[in-house]
Design a protein around this motif. Sequence first.
Motif, PDB file in Angstrom:
ATOM      1  N   GLY A   7      32.633  97.899  47.366  1.00 26.99           N
ATOM      2  CA  GLY A   7      32.100  98.499  46.149  1.00 26.99           C
ATOM      3  C   GLY A   7      33.239  98.907  45.237  1.00 26.99           C
ATOM      4  N   GLU A   8      33.001  98.823  43.931  1.00 28.87           N
ATOM      5  CA  GLU A   8      34.009  99.214  42.953  1.00 28.87           C
ATOM      6  C   GLU A   8      33.766 100.659  42.534  1.00 28.87           C
ATOM      7  N   VAL A   9      34.808 101.459  42.587  1.00 25.36           N
ATOM      8  CA  VAL A   9      34.706 102.860  42.173  1.00 25.36           C
ATOM      9  C   VAL A   9      34.502 102.908  40.665  1.00 25.36           C
ATOM     10  N   VAL A  10      33.440 103.605  40.251  1.00 22.05           N
ATOM     11  CA  VAL A  10      33.126 103.772  38.839  1.00 22.05           C
ATOM     12  C   VAL A  10      33.587 105.149  38.365  1.00 22.05           C
ATOM     13  N   GLU A  11      33.446 106.141  39.244  1.00 15.84           N
ATOM     14  CA  GLU A  11      33.755 107.519  38.864  1.00 15.84           C
ATOM     15  C   GLU A  11      33.999 108.358  40.115  1.00 15.84           C
ATOM     16  N   ASP A  45      39.199 100.928  41.392  1.00 18.88           N
ATOM     17  CA  ASP A  45      39.604 100.607  42.758  1.00 18.88           C
ATOM     18  C   ASP A  45      38.403 100.099  43.548  1.00 18.88           C
ATOM     19  N   TRP A  46      38.672  99.373  44.604  1.00 19.64           N
ATOM     20  CA  TRP A  46      37.636  98.850  45.495  1.00 19.64           C
ATOM     21  C   TRP A  46      37.742  99.524  46.856  1.00 19.64           C
ATOM     22  N   VAL A  47      36.585  99.789  47.454  1.00 20.33           N
ATOM     23  CA  VAL A  47      36.537 100.389  48.782  1.00 20.33           C
ATOM     24  C   VAL A  47      35.544  99.624  49.649  1.00 20.33           C
ATOM     25  N   SER A  56      37.850 102.296  53.816  1.00 19.49           N
ATOM     26  CA  SER A  56      39.210 101.915  53.446  1.00 19.49           C
ATOM     27  C   SER A  56      39.234 101.444  52.000  1.00 19.49           C
ATOM     28  N   LYS A  57      40.407 101.522  51.421  1.00 16.64           N
ATOM     29  CA  LYS A  57      40.629 100.994  50.080  1.00 16.64           C
ATOM     30  C   LYS A  57      41.090  99.552  50.253  1.00 16.64           C
ATOM     31  N   ILE A  58      40.509  98.650  49.460  1.00 21.94           N
ATOM     32  CA  ILE A  58      40.867  97.232  49.548  1.00 21.94           C
ATOM     33  C   ILE A  58      41.185  96.724  48.151  1.00 21.94           C
ATOM     34  N   ASP A  59      41.864  95.575  48.081  1.00 29.16           N
ATOM     35  CA  ASP A  59      42.170  95.043  46.754  1.00 29.16           C
ATOM     36  C   ASP A  59      41.007  94.186  46.250  1.00 29.16           C
ATOM     37  N   ALA A  63      37.917  92.142  48.129  1.00 28.14           N
ATOM     38  CA  ALA A  63      36.535  92.552  47.859  1.00 28.14           C
ATOM     39  C   ALA A  63      35.687  91.361  47.439  1.00 28.14           C
ATOM     40  N   ARG A  64      36.195  90.561  46.523  1.00 28.63           N
ATOM     41  CA  ARG A  64      35.436  89.388  46.045  1.00 28.63           C
ATOM     42  C   ARG A  64      35.183  88.398  47.178  1.00 28.63           C
ATOM     43  N   ALA A  65      36.199  88.152  48.002  1.00 26.40           N
ATOM     44  CA  ALA A  65      36.043  87.226  49.129  1.00 26.40           C
ATOM     45  C   ALA A  65      35.005  87.756  50.115  1.00 26.40           C
ATOM     46  N   ALA A  66      35.039  89.057  50.374  1.00 26.88           N
ATOM     47  CA  ALA A  66      34.068  89.653  51.300  1.00 26.88           C
ATOM     48  C   ALA A  66      32.652  89.555  50.743  1.00 26.88           C
ATOM     49  N   LEU A  67      32.478  89.835  49.451  1.00 22.45           N
ATOM     50  CA  LEU A  67      31.146  89.735  48.843  1.00 22.45           C
ATOM     51  C   LEU A  67      30.613  88.305  48.909  1.00 22.45           C
TER      52      LEU A  67
END
Length: 90
Positions: A7-11, A45-47, A56-59, A63-67
């Motif tokens: 997921g991408e952190v929005v806030e 950031d992506w988590v 965990s924090k991921i790049d 994230a795109r590959a996992a999705l």
Amino acid sequence: MCLGIPGEVVEILSDRQDLAKVDVNGVRRVINVGLLDGEDLEPGDWVLIHVGFALSKIDEEEARAALEFLETLGKAYQDEMDALRDSRID
């Protein structure tokens, strides 16, 4: 089956630094980021999320590959997205 979903952190919530609003394929939810204490976490950031917690924090590339992979799982991925849509942290 329970999956970790990127997921991408929005806030980061200003009144609760242990909570963040994230976007997972258009579904926005508040999750607990307390397990990432010490990480420099900010919007964009992506988590990796599991049962409402950022593990965990991921790049973004990871994230795109996992999705993309998760979408190939079909029902298991859809079940996890349905659970995310129905979840709430107050």
